[in-house]
Design a protein around this motif. Structure first.
Motif, PDB file in Angstrom:
ATOM      1  N   HIS A  24      64.697  51.556  63.819  1.00  0.00           N
ATOM      2  CA  HIS A  24      65.826  51.807  63.614  1.00  0.00           C
ATOM      3  C   HIS A  24      66.075  52.597  62.508  1.00  0.00           C
ATOM      4  O   HIS A  24      66.371  52.116  61.367  1.00  0.00           O
ATOM      5  N   PHE A  25      65.686  53.837  62.480  1.00  0.00           N
ATOM      6  CA  PHE A  25      65.712  54.601  61.488  1.00  0.00           C
ATOM      7  C   PHE A  25      67.051  54.744  60.899  1.00  0.00           C
ATOM      8  O   PHE A  25      67.167  54.950  59.626  1.00  0.00           O
ATOM      9  N   ALA A  26      68.151  55.169  61.739  1.00  0.00           N
ATOM     10  CA  ALA A  26      69.491  55.529  61.329  1.00  0.00           C
ATOM     11  C   ALA A  26      70.060  54.497  60.374  1.00  0.00           C
ATOM     12  O   ALA A  26      70.594  54.638  59.644  1.00  0.00           O
ATOM     13  N   ALA A  27      69.883  53.338  61.049  1.00  0.00           N
ATOM     14  CA  ALA A  27      70.343  51.919  60.340  1.00  0.00           C
ATOM     15  C   ALA A  27      69.767  51.614  59.194  1.00  0.00           C
ATOM     16  O   ALA A  27      70.315  51.417  58.082  1.00  0.00           O
ATOM     17  N   ALA A  28      68.570  51.967  58.875  1.00  0.00           N
ATOM     18  CA  ALA A  28      67.653  51.718  57.747  1.00  0.00           C
ATOM     19  C   ALA A  28      68.179  52.878  56.565  1.00  0.00           C
ATOM     20  O   ALA A  28      68.428  52.409  55.691  1.00  0.00           O
ATOM     21  N   LEU A  29      68.455  53.964  57.059  1.00  0.00           N
ATOM     22  CA  LEU A  29      68.756  55.028  56.303  1.00  0.00           C
ATOM     23  C   LEU A  29      70.333  54.749  55.819  1.00  0.00           C
ATOM     24  O   LEU A  29      70.718  54.949  54.726  1.00  0.00           O
ATOM     25  N   TRP A  63      73.618  45.330  59.173  1.00  0.00           N
ATOM     26  CA  TRP A  63      72.856  45.239  57.972  1.00  0.00           C
ATOM     27  C   TRP A  63      73.078  45.996  56.887  1.00  0.00           C
ATOM     28  O   TRP A  63      72.974  45.778  55.827  1.00  0.00           O
ATOM     29  N   PRO A  64      73.488  47.235  57.275  1.00  0.00           N
ATOM     30  CA  PRO A  64      74.044  48.049  55.935  1.00  0.00           C
ATOM     31  C   PRO A  64      75.144  47.649  55.489  1.00  0.00           C
ATOM     32  O   PRO A  64      75.492  47.612  54.355  1.00  0.00           O
ATOM     33  N   VAL A  65      76.170  47.149  56.392  1.00  0.00           N
ATOM     34  CA  VAL A  65      77.336  46.722  55.794  1.00  0.00           C
ATOM     35  C   VAL A  65      77.014  45.254  54.865  1.00  0.00           C
ATOM     36  O   VAL A  65      77.524  45.318  53.882  1.00  0.00           O
TER      37      VAL A  65
END
Length: 302
Positions: A93-98, A41-43
């Motif tokens: 999923h805190f790392a993915a959200a960040l 999702w970040p990508v």
């Protein structure tokens, strides 16, 4: 924006909103079933924002009016993706959200490649007929993406990677049809709306098949076989057809065109997640046929 949404109509907005809710539900279901998908999702979010950013018509004005405009655009893009990184936060999923927030905030700082204006391009029939592909490939560096996709598909030809690349390429091509051309480029075909539309659809499908042929061959040679390859190719053709018709369904308003194409992408992806949504895709396909014809024939005074 309110005026444009009012032009879309409450019924279409209701249907589009329902599809968005269904799509978000399927995304949530996938994230719960496969937590590793959180890093996609970040990508995806950064690519979507970059696609919209490079098509902004006010970038030159913003550079003149406010030298610090990129900071404000970063905030705008992060807020646009609030439902998605909010969902990641809600699932823990805190790392993915960040990572999504950080990647999205960096989009305005990515330099946009500007073609050299001093070089005069040689006129040709291909440039005139397939101008969406010529300009779209030049602005997005699509040949680089195509080469990278082909390299990855060859490297992982025994896995599902070729199928994923073919599906992604089908969705990517719709971006070439996101900007409506000037009216003289439409009415120059003086034989009527139907002839114009068939010409555009035929050319789009032909060029898509030409570029997708290597991916299709790798899908067929892999575990998917002929059935999976043909099914995915037919799905890609339907995506291209709906993307082109969405361009002319609300011609010449670019915002409404992109909103409609966003809905088309949702409708196209849903059947891949669950076959029960296939009738929705069929209904949208038929609706786009009618709407695009009604809109484009106005310019021939039919």
């Amino acid at each position: 924006m309110g005026r444009l949404l009012a032009e879309v109509g409450w019924l279409r907005l209701l249907l589009l909103g329902a599809l968005a809710v269904v799509a978000m539900g399927k995304v949530l279901e996938l994230l719960l079933a496969r937590p590793t998908l959180q890093w996609a999702w970040p990508v995806a979010g950064a690519l979507v924002c970059w696609s919209g950013h490079r098509q902004r018509a006010d970038l030159v004005f913003l550079q003149t009016a406010s030298p610090e405009f990129r900071q404000w655009l970063s905030v705008e893009y992060v807020l646009w993706l609030l439902p998605f990184w909010g969902m990641l936060l809600g699932l823990g999923h805190f790392a993915a959200a960040l990572a999504m927030v950080g990647a999205t905030a960096l989009v305005p700082y990515v330099p946009l490649w500007q073609p050299a204006t001093a070089v005069r391009q040689r006129r040709s029939v291909f440039r005139s007929e397939a101008f969406e592909w010529v300009s779209g490939f030049r602005q997005t560096g699509a040949w680089g993406l195509w080469s990278a996709g082909l390299t990855g598909a060859l490297w992982q030809h025994t896995t599902v990677v070729p199928a994923v690349v073919l599906g992604g390429w089908s969705l990517f091509i719709t971006a070439c049809y996101a900007t409506p051309e000037p009216l003289p480029m439409v009415t120059i075909y003086g034989r009527g709306a139907a002839r114009f539309r068939w010409r555009k659809l035929g050319l789009a499908v032909g060029l898509y098949l030409l570029t997708a042929a290597p991916f299709f061959a790798l899908v067929v040679a892999g575990s998917a076989g002929w059935a999976g390859g043909v099914g995915l190719l037919v799905w890609g053709i339907l995506v291209i057809l709906m993307g082109v018709m969405a361009k002319y369904a609300f011609y010449p308003q670019p915002t409404l065109v992109r909103l409609t194409q966003g809905g088309v992408v949702l409708v196209a992806v849903l059947p891949l997640l669950n076959a029960a949504y296939a009738p929705i895709s069929v209904a949208v396909f038929l609706g786009l046929i009618w709407k695009s014809h009604q809109q484009i024939k106005i310019y021939w005074h039919a």
